[in-house]
Scaffold this motif. Structure first.
Motif, PDB file in Angstrom:
ATOM      1  N   GLY A  17       0.815  -1.214   0.000  1.00  0.00           N
ATOM      2  CA  GLY A  17       0.000   0.000   0.000  1.00  0.00           C
ATOM      3  C   GLY A  17       0.844   1.256   0.000  1.00  0.00           C
ATOM      4  N   LEU A  18       1.892   1.267   0.800  1.00  0.00           N
ATOM      5  CA  LEU A  18       2.795   2.408   0.850  1.00  0.00           C
ATOM      6  C   LEU A  18       3.471   2.615  -0.496  1.00  0.00           C
ATOM      7  CD1 LEU A  18       4.205   4.648   2.434  1.00  0.00           C
ATOM      8  CD2 LEU A  18       5.844   2.927   3.251  1.00  0.00           C
ATOM      9  N   GLU A  19       3.919   1.530  -1.098  1.00  0.00           N
ATOM     10  CA  GLU A  19       4.560   1.612  -2.410  1.00  0.00           C
ATOM     11  C   GLU A  19       3.586   2.143  -3.455  1.00  0.00           C
ATOM     12  OE1 GLU A  19       7.635   1.504  -5.100  1.00  0.00           O
ATOM     13  OE2 GLU A  19       7.722   1.241  -2.939  1.00  0.00           O
ATOM     14  N   LEU A  20       2.337   1.722  -3.405  1.00  0.00           N
ATOM     15  CA  LEU A  20       1.319   2.197  -4.346  1.00  0.00           C
ATOM     16  C   LEU A  20       1.117   3.703  -4.219  1.00  0.00           C
ATOM     17  CD1 LEU A  20      -0.941   1.731  -6.433  1.00  0.00           C
ATOM     18  CD2 LEU A  20      -2.458   1.183  -4.502  1.00  0.00           C
ATOM     19  N   GLU A  23       4.295   5.404  -5.578  1.00  0.00           N
ATOM     20  CA  GLU A  23       4.433   5.298  -7.033  1.00  0.00           C
ATOM     21  C   GLU A  23       3.455   6.205  -7.765  1.00  0.00           C
ATOM     22  OE1 GLU A  23       4.024   1.215  -8.166  1.00  0.00           O
ATOM     23  OE2 GLU A  23       6.071   0.704  -7.564  1.00  0.00           O
ATOM     24  N   THR A  24       2.223   6.286  -7.262  1.00  0.00           N
ATOM     25  CA  THR A  24       1.207   7.102  -7.926  1.00  0.00           C
ATOM     26  C   THR A  24       1.351   8.573  -7.569  1.00  0.00           C
ATOM     27  OG1 THR A  24      -0.391   6.753  -6.130  1.00  0.00           O
ATOM     28  CG2 THR A  24      -0.459   5.211  -8.004  1.00  0.00           C
ATOM     29  N   GLY A  25       1.984   8.870  -6.454  1.00  0.00           N
ATOM     30  CA  GLY A  25       2.080  10.247  -5.996  1.00  0.00           C
ATOM     31  C   GLY A  25       0.811  10.710  -5.313  1.00  0.00           C
ATOM     32  N   GLY A  26      -0.215   9.898  -5.351  1.00  0.00           N
ATOM     33  CA  GLY A  26      -1.497  10.191  -4.722  1.00  0.00           C
ATOM     34  C   GLY A  26      -2.577   9.347  -5.368  1.00  0.00           C
ATOM     35  N   ILE A  27      -3.503   8.860  -4.554  1.00  0.00           N
ATOM     36  CA  ILE A  27      -4.563   7.988  -5.054  1.00  0.00           C
ATOM     37  C   ILE A  27      -5.773   8.140  -4.136  1.00  0.00           C
ATOM     38  CG2 ILE A  27      -3.712   5.996  -3.746  1.00  0.00           C
ATOM     39  CD1 ILE A  27      -4.594   4.210  -6.106  1.00  0.00           C
ATOM     40  N   HIS A  28      -6.965   8.055  -4.718  1.00  0.00           N
ATOM     41  CA  HIS A  28      -8.178   8.080  -3.905  1.00  0.00           C
ATOM     42  C   HIS A  28      -8.306   6.750  -3.169  1.00  0.00           C
ATOM     43  CE1 HIS A  28      -9.152  11.323  -6.765  1.00  0.00           C
ATOM     44  NE2 HIS A  28      -9.700  11.851  -5.686  1.00  0.00           N
ATOM     45  N   TRP A  33      -7.822   0.453  -2.386  1.00  0.00           N
ATOM     46  CA  TRP A  33      -8.062  -0.946  -2.023  1.00  0.00           C
ATOM     47  C   TRP A  33      -8.319  -1.811  -3.245  1.00  0.00           C
ATOM     48  CZ3 TRP A  33     -12.968  -2.919  -2.926  1.00  0.00           C
ATOM     49  CH2 TRP A  33     -14.009  -2.003  -3.070  1.00  0.00           C
ATOM     50  N   LYS A  34      -8.908  -1.214  -4.288  1.00  0.00           N
ATOM     51  CA  LYS A  34      -9.128  -1.978  -5.521  1.00  0.00           C
ATOM     52  C   LYS A  34      -7.796  -2.323  -6.191  1.00  0.00           C
ATOM     53  CE  LYS A  34     -13.525   0.307  -6.290  1.00  0.00           C
ATOM     54  NZ  LYS A  34     -14.211   1.357  -7.051  1.00  0.00           N
ATOM     55  N   GLU A  35      -6.883  -1.349  -6.223  1.00  0.00           N
ATOM     56  CA  GLU A  35      -5.565  -1.587  -6.821  1.00  0.00           C
ATOM     57  C   GLU A  35      -4.780  -2.647  -6.052  1.00  0.00           C
ATOM     58  OE1 GLU A  35      -3.951  -0.314  -9.578  1.00  0.00           O
ATOM     59  OE2 GLU A  35      -5.854   0.605 -10.164  1.00  0.00           O
ATOM     60  N   LEU A  36      -4.965  -2.677  -4.737  1.00  0.00           N
ATOM     61  CA  LEU A  36      -4.275  -3.673  -3.907  1.00  0.00           C
ATOM     62  C   LEU A  36      -4.978  -5.023  -3.932  1.00  0.00           C
ATOM     63  CD1 LEU A  36      -3.269  -1.698  -0.680  1.00  0.00           C
ATOM     64  CD2 LEU A  36      -1.810  -2.392  -2.585  1.00  0.00           C
ATOM     65  N   ASP A  37      -6.194  -5.055  -4.468  1.00  0.00           N
ATOM     66  CA  ASP A  37      -7.000  -6.269  -4.521  1.00  0.00           C
ATOM     67  C   ASP A  37      -7.271  -6.804  -3.114  1.00  0.00           C
ATOM     68  OD1 ASP A  37      -8.505  -8.231  -5.813  1.00  0.00           O
ATOM     69  OD2 ASP A  37      -6.798  -9.595  -5.984  1.00  0.00           O
ATOM     70  N   VAL A  38      -7.738  -5.866  -2.253  1.00  0.00           N
ATOM     71  CA  VAL A  38      -8.158  -6.228  -0.902  1.00  0.00           C
ATOM     72  C   VAL A  38      -9.557  -5.652  -0.692  1.00  0.00           C
ATOM     73  CG1 VAL A  38      -5.809  -6.302   0.027  1.00  0.00           C
ATOM     74  CG2 VAL A  38      -7.105  -4.169   0.162  1.00  0.00           C
ATOM     75  N   SER A  39     -10.237  -6.082   0.362  1.00  0.00           N
ATOM     76  CA  SER A  39     -11.568  -5.556   0.667  1.00  0.00           C
ATOM     77  C   SER A  39     -11.461  -4.094   1.095  1.00  0.00           C
ATOM     78  CB  SER A  39     -12.219  -6.375   1.781  1.00  0.00           C
ATOM     79  OG  SER A  39     -11.545  -6.143   3.013  1.00  0.00           O
ATOM     80  N   PRO A  73       1.837  10.520  -0.319  1.00  0.00           N
ATOM     81  CA  PRO A  73       2.992  10.176   0.522  1.00  0.00           C
ATOM     82  C   PRO A  73       3.274  11.311   1.505  1.00  0.00           C
ATOM     83  CG  PRO A  73       3.537  10.033  -1.830  1.00  0.00           C
ATOM     84  CD  PRO A  73       2.194  10.662  -1.720  1.00  0.00           C
ATOM     85  N   ALA A  74       3.656  10.957   2.708  1.00  0.00           N
ATOM     86  CA  ALA A  74       4.028  11.965   3.701  1.00  0.00           C
ATOM     87  C   ALA A  74       5.412  12.497   3.367  1.00  0.00           C
ATOM     88  CB  ALA A  74       4.017  11.359   5.099  1.00  0.00           C
ATOM     89  N   ALA A  75       5.623  13.755   3.676  1.00  0.00           N
ATOM     90  CA  ALA A  75       6.951  14.338   3.477  1.00  0.00           C
ATOM     91  C   ALA A  75       7.932  13.601   4.380  1.00  0.00           C
ATOM     92  CB  ALA A  75       6.923  15.823   3.819  1.00  0.00           C
ATOM     93  N   GLN A  76       9.045  13.222   3.820  1.00  0.00           N
ATOM     94  CA  GLN A  76      10.064  12.498   4.576  1.00  0.00           C
ATOM     95  C   GLN A  76      10.985  13.497   5.276  1.00  0.00           C
ATOM     96  OE1 GLN A  76      10.070   8.996   4.644  1.00  0.00           O
ATOM     97  NE2 GLN A  76       8.139   9.378   3.632  1.00  0.00           N
ATOM     98  N   ASP A  77      11.604  13.058   6.328  1.00  0.00           N
ATOM     99  CA  ASP A  77      12.594  13.878   7.010  1.00  0.00           C
ATOM    100  C   ASP A  77      13.825  13.962   6.117  1.00  0.00           C
ATOM    101  OD1 ASP A  77      11.781  12.272  10.116  1.00  0.00           O
ATOM    102  OD2 ASP A  77      10.877  14.023   9.182  1.00  0.00           O
TER     103      ASP A  77
END
Length: 116
Positions: A17-20, A23-28, A33-39, A73-77
């Motif tokens: 999920g974090l990688e998704l 990679e997308t830079g932002g997702i609804h 959950w659909k992209e991850l194929d989870v409920s 994604p959250a801003a990294q330190d």
């Protein structure tokens, strides 16, 4: 890329999920959950966990007529000191081409050498 301390201990689904999100830079969230194929329930738990660990940010939004969240994604330190030599900012920051024979570049390298 190695895991940061905040990423250690994440489940395989949380890492995916974090990688998704990264990679997308932002997702609804409704697509997350659909992209991850989870409920949707499991997707919400993943989002909650990542958000609690400050790995992603979520903002309320309306998407396709439904209330949801937009995940980013959250801003990294970041350690900007790596761009500095003394009080001079690296000449590699910016869009202009660097002239390795310029005085500014030479001065920056000298300052960097004197810090050691």
């Amino acid at each position: 890329m190695s895991a940061t301390p905040r990423e250690e201990g994440l489940s395989e689904d949380e890492l995916r999920g974090l990688e998704l999100v990264r990679e997308t830079g932002g997702i609804h969230q409704s697509n997350f959950w659909k992209e991850l194929d989870v409920s949707s329930r499991k997707g919400s738990r993943i989002v909650d966990s990542l958000s609690e660990k400050d790995l992603i940010e979520r903002e309320k939004t309306v998407f396709e007529g439904h209330n949801t969240y937009y995940l980013t994604p959250a801003a990294q330190d970041l350690d900007f000191s790596l761009l500095m030599a003394g009080d001079q900012l690296s000449p590699f920051v910016g869009d202009e081409e660097i002239d390795a024979h310029s005085d500014a570049f030479s001065q920056w390298v000298m300052n960097l050498a004197y810090e050691e």
